[in-house]
Design a protein around this motif. Structure first.
Motif, PDB file in Angstrom:
ATOM      1  N   TYR A 137       0.824  -1.375  -0.186  1.00 49.71           N
ATOM      2  CA  TYR A 137      -0.214   0.226  -0.336  1.00 49.71           C
ATOM      3  C   TYR A 137       1.058   1.151  -0.213  1.00 49.71           C
ATOM      4  O   TYR A 137       2.132   1.336   0.465  1.00 49.71           O
ATOM      5  CB  TYR A 137      -0.803   0.000   1.256  1.00 49.71           C
ATOM      6  CG  TYR A 137      -1.937  -0.942   1.673  1.00 49.71           C
ATOM      7  CD1 TYR A 137      -3.203  -1.429   1.060  1.00 49.71           C
ATOM      8  CD2 TYR A 137      -1.143  -2.437   1.743  1.00 49.71           C
ATOM      9  CE1 TYR A 137      -4.124  -2.171   0.983  1.00 49.71           C
ATOM     10  CE2 TYR A 137      -2.115  -3.473   2.476  1.00 49.71           C
ATOM     11  CZ  TYR A 137      -3.610  -3.117   2.341  1.00 49.71           C
ATOM     12  OH  TYR A 137      -3.782  -4.728   1.572  1.00 49.71           O
ATOM     13  N   SER A 138       0.848   1.845  -0.784  1.00 48.90           N
ATOM     14  CA  SER A 138       1.551   3.437  -0.749  1.00 48.90           C
ATOM     15  C   SER A 138      -0.172   4.562  -1.112  1.00 48.90           C
ATOM     16  O   SER A 138      -0.627   4.815  -1.730  1.00 48.90           O
ATOM     17  CB  SER A 138       2.234   3.800  -2.046  1.00 48.90           C
ATOM     18  OG  SER A 138       1.739   3.129  -2.956  1.00 48.90           O
ATOM     19  N   PRO A 139       0.857   5.759   0.206  1.00 48.20           N
ATOM     20  CA  PRO A 139      -0.249   6.847  -0.685  1.00 48.20           C
ATOM     21  C   PRO A 139       0.816   7.773  -2.103  1.00 48.20           C
ATOM     22  O   PRO A 139       1.691   7.444  -1.888  1.00 48.20           O
ATOM     23  CB  PRO A 139       0.287   7.292   0.740  1.00 48.20           C
ATOM     24  CG  PRO A 139       1.405   7.433   1.094  1.00 48.20           C
ATOM     25  CD  PRO A 139       1.448   6.042   0.750  1.00 48.20           C
ATOM     26  N   PRO A 140       0.128   9.047  -2.680  1.00 46.08           N
ATOM     27  CA  PRO A 140       0.423   9.867  -2.958  1.00 46.08           C
ATOM     28  C   PRO A 140       1.697   9.938  -2.323  1.00 46.08           C
ATOM     29  O   PRO A 140       1.808  10.769  -1.028  1.00 46.08           O
ATOM     30  CB  PRO A 140      -0.962  10.901  -3.103  1.00 46.08           C
ATOM     31  CG  PRO A 140      -2.011  10.398  -2.929  1.00 46.08           C
ATOM     32  CD  PRO A 140      -1.552   9.465  -1.803  1.00 46.08           C
ATOM     33  N   GLN A 141       2.931  10.428  -3.258  1.00 52.11           N
ATOM     34  CA  GLN A 141       4.406  11.158  -2.550  1.00 52.11           C
ATOM     35  C   GLN A 141       3.940  12.009  -1.218  1.00 52.11           C
ATOM     36  O   GLN A 141       5.296  12.154  -0.398  1.00 52.11           O
ATOM     37  CB  GLN A 141       4.875  11.664  -3.729  1.00 52.11           C
ATOM     38  CG  GLN A 141       5.948  11.857  -3.738  1.00 52.11           C
ATOM     39  CD  GLN A 141       7.474  12.219  -4.739  1.00 52.11           C
ATOM     40  OE1 GLN A 141       6.406  12.265  -5.915  1.00 52.11           O
ATOM     41  NE2 GLN A 141       8.365  12.329  -4.012  1.00 52.11           N
ATOM     42  N   HIS A 142       3.616  13.166  -1.731  1.00 52.84           N
ATOM     43  CA  HIS A 142       3.098  14.407  -0.736  1.00 52.84           C
ATOM     44  C   HIS A 142       2.364  13.966   0.225  1.00 52.84           C
ATOM     45  O   HIS A 142       2.647  14.616   1.444  1.00 52.84           O
ATOM     46  CB  HIS A 142       2.282  15.620  -1.068  1.00 52.84           C
ATOM     47  CG  HIS A 142       0.682  15.036  -1.554  1.00 52.84           C
ATOM     48  ND1 HIS A 142       0.049  14.560  -2.664  1.00 52.84           N
ATOM     49  CD2 HIS A 142      -0.381  14.884  -0.917  1.00 52.84           C
ATOM     50  CE1 HIS A 142      -0.983  14.099  -3.024  1.00 52.84           C
ATOM     51  NE2 HIS A 142      -0.983  14.666  -1.959  1.00 52.84           N
ATOM     52  N   ASP A 143       2.344  12.919   1.181  1.00 51.96           N
ATOM     53  CA  ASP A 143       1.502  12.088   1.940  1.00 51.96           C
ATOM     54  C   ASP A 143       2.366  10.913   2.607  1.00 51.96           C
ATOM     55  O   ASP A 143       1.967  10.358   3.442  1.00 51.96           O
ATOM     56  CB  ASP A 143      -0.044  11.714   1.613  1.00 51.96           C
ATOM     57  CG  ASP A 143      -1.261  12.619   1.246  1.00 51.96           C
ATOM     58  OD1 ASP A 143      -1.033  14.374   1.527  1.00 51.96           O
ATOM     59  OD2 ASP A 143      -2.205  12.384   1.028  1.00 51.96           O
ATOM     60  N   SER A 144       3.181  10.896   1.849  1.00 54.71           N
ATOM     61  CA  SER A 144       4.055  10.027   2.802  1.00 54.71           C
ATOM     62  C   SER A 144       5.570  10.654   3.957  1.00 54.71           C
ATOM     63  O   SER A 144       5.451  12.310   3.170  1.00 54.71           O
ATOM     64  CB  SER A 144       4.828   8.813   1.660  1.00 54.71           C
ATOM     65  OG  SER A 144       5.782   9.648   0.879  1.00 54.71           O
ATOM     66  N   VAL A 145       5.089   9.441   4.536  1.00 53.58           N
ATOM     67  CA  VAL A 145       5.620  10.574   5.662  1.00 53.58           C
ATOM     68  C   VAL A 145       7.487   9.480   5.799  1.00 53.58           C
ATOM     69  O   VAL A 145       6.734   7.949   6.576  1.00 53.58           O
ATOM     70  CB  VAL A 145       6.136  10.815   6.500  1.00 53.58           C
ATOM     71  CG1 VAL A 145       7.014  11.669   7.840  1.00 53.58           C
ATOM     72  CG2 VAL A 145       4.983  12.468   6.842  1.00 53.58           C
ATOM     73  N   ASP A 146       8.310   9.505   5.783  1.00 49.71           N
ATOM     74  CA  ASP A 146       9.256   9.008   5.611  1.00 49.71           C
ATOM     75  C   ASP A 146       9.461   7.319   5.451  1.00 49.71           C
ATOM     76  O   ASP A 146       9.413   6.129   5.174  1.00 49.71           O
ATOM     77  CB  ASP A 146      10.067   8.450   7.038  1.00 49.71           C
ATOM     78  CG  ASP A 146      10.597   9.077   8.103  1.00 49.71           C
ATOM     79  OD1 ASP A 146      11.173  10.452   6.694  1.00 49.71           O
ATOM     80  OD2 ASP A 146      10.570   9.603   9.300  1.00 49.71           O
ATOM     81  N   GLY A 147       9.030   7.030   4.053  1.00 48.17           N
ATOM     82  CA  GLY A 147       8.149   5.873   4.055  1.00 48.17           C
ATOM     83  C   GLY A 147       7.014   5.095   4.357  1.00 48.17           C
ATOM     84  O   GLY A 147       6.687   3.909   3.506  1.00 48.17           O
ATOM     85  N   GLU A 148       6.704   6.151   5.845  1.00 53.05           N
ATOM     86  CA  GLU A 148       5.410   5.361   5.849  1.00 53.05           C
ATOM     87  C   GLU A 148       3.911   5.864   5.519  1.00 53.05           C
ATOM     88  O   GLU A 148       3.931   6.890   4.662  1.00 53.05           O
ATOM     89  CB  GLU A 148       5.374   5.756   7.591  1.00 53.05           C
ATOM     90  CG  GLU A 148       6.798   4.933   7.585  1.00 53.05           C
ATOM     91  CD  GLU A 148       6.913   5.164   9.947  1.00 53.05           C
ATOM     92  OE1 GLU A 148       6.156   5.764  10.252  1.00 53.05           O
ATOM     93  OE2 GLU A 148       7.538   4.528  10.162  1.00 53.05           O
ATOM     94  N   LEU A 149       2.802   4.968   5.324  1.00 51.10           N
ATOM     95  CA  LEU A 149       1.745   5.253   4.947  1.00 51.10           C
ATOM     96  C   LEU A 149       0.771   6.396   5.741  1.00 51.10           C
ATOM     97  O   LEU A 149       0.862   5.875   7.158  1.00 51.10           O
ATOM     98  CB  LEU A 149       0.464   3.699   4.998  1.00 51.10           C
ATOM     99  CG  LEU A 149      -0.279   4.338   4.227  1.00 51.10           C
ATOM    100  CD1 LEU A 149      -0.568   4.812   2.976  1.00 51.10           C
ATOM    101  CD2 LEU A 149      -1.589   3.167   4.737  1.00 51.10           C
ATOM    102  N   LEU A 150       0.594   7.649   5.215  1.00 52.59           N
ATOM    103  CA  LEU A 150      -0.316   8.444   5.850  1.00 52.59           C
ATOM    104  C   LEU A 150      -0.851   8.915   5.490  1.00 52.59           C
ATOM    105  O   LEU A 150      -0.111   9.673   4.427  1.00 52.59           O
ATOM    106  CB  LEU A 150       0.888   9.531   6.603  1.00 52.59           C
ATOM    107  CG  LEU A 150       0.770  11.034   7.051  1.00 52.59           C
ATOM    108  CD1 LEU A 150      -0.023  10.965   8.486  1.00 52.59           C
ATOM    109  CD2 LEU A 150       1.617  11.910   6.908  1.00 52.59           C
TER     110      LEU A 150
END
Length: 201
Positions: A137-150
């Motif tokens: 699972y991956s969020p859009p690039q601007h919603d990721s923090v240190d590669g974690e789902l956010l």
């Protein structure tokens, strides 16, 4: 076979003739007796080709047997054709389909091939490292923090608004897998009348 033939001619000289012959029996081989299969996934067929080579000048027939080995029950193999005829010096291609039904290492699987005139069957060994389903699972690039789902819905969300965000689901294998996004929890209905300035959750 080697021999000397004595030739006697009446009223003539005696002659000696050397004779040599080769007695052949059926002899065939697999050009590759071990297949190490790569990129194998659970219940996903893998196609390969193996070749039988008739090393003699004799015609012969062949037929494939049943899977053998400790891991034979964990997989299935189909061959086409299952039997056939080998002409002298012929190379015959066999199409093989391997399917593993369990994840993990497949190391002890043997497929015998019986050739008429040979005392022992040819043996094709199969091995594979079978992989299971892997989903990320991956969020859009601007919603990721240190590669974690956010999933950031913003600092201010007004009452009654329904903000939306995107999550990418990636199937990293060759296994087809159905999926169903989670449904939002249902809200319990209010059982009593609303008083002034009261909200229903």
């Amino acid at each position: 076979m080697r021999s000397i033939i004595d030739l006697y001619v009446q009223d003539g000289n005696q002659s000696h003739i050397a004779a040599r012959g080769e007695v052949q029996v059926s002899d065939a081989c697999l050009l590759s007796s071990h297949l190490s299969l790569e990129d194998v996934y659970v219940d996903v067929p893998v196609n390969q080709t193996v070749t039988i080579y008739n090393k003699t000048l004799l015609d012969t027939d062949f037929r494939w047997g049943q899977l053998d080995g400790e891991d034979a029950s964990r997989c299935s193999v189909t061959v086409a054709p299952k039997s056939g005829h080998l002409a002298p010096r012929e190379k015959y291609d066999i199409h093989l389909t391997f399917t593993s039904h369990h994840q993990g290492k497949i190391g002890d699987v043997r497929l015998p091939c019986y050739v008429d005139g040979m005392s022992h069957p040819l043996c094709l060994a199969l091995s594979a490292e079978v992989k299971g389903l892997q989903v990320s699972y991956s969020p859009p690039q601007h919603d990721s923090v240190d590669g974690e789902l956010l999933l950031d819905f913003g600092e201010i969300v007004l009452l009654g608004e329904t903000p939306k965000r995107t999550v990418y689901i990636s199937n990293n294998t060759a296994i087809a897998a159905p999926y169903r996004p989670p449904s939002p929890p249902e809200q319990e209905p209010c059982l009593s009348k609303l008083r002034e300035n009261q909200q229903c959750c």
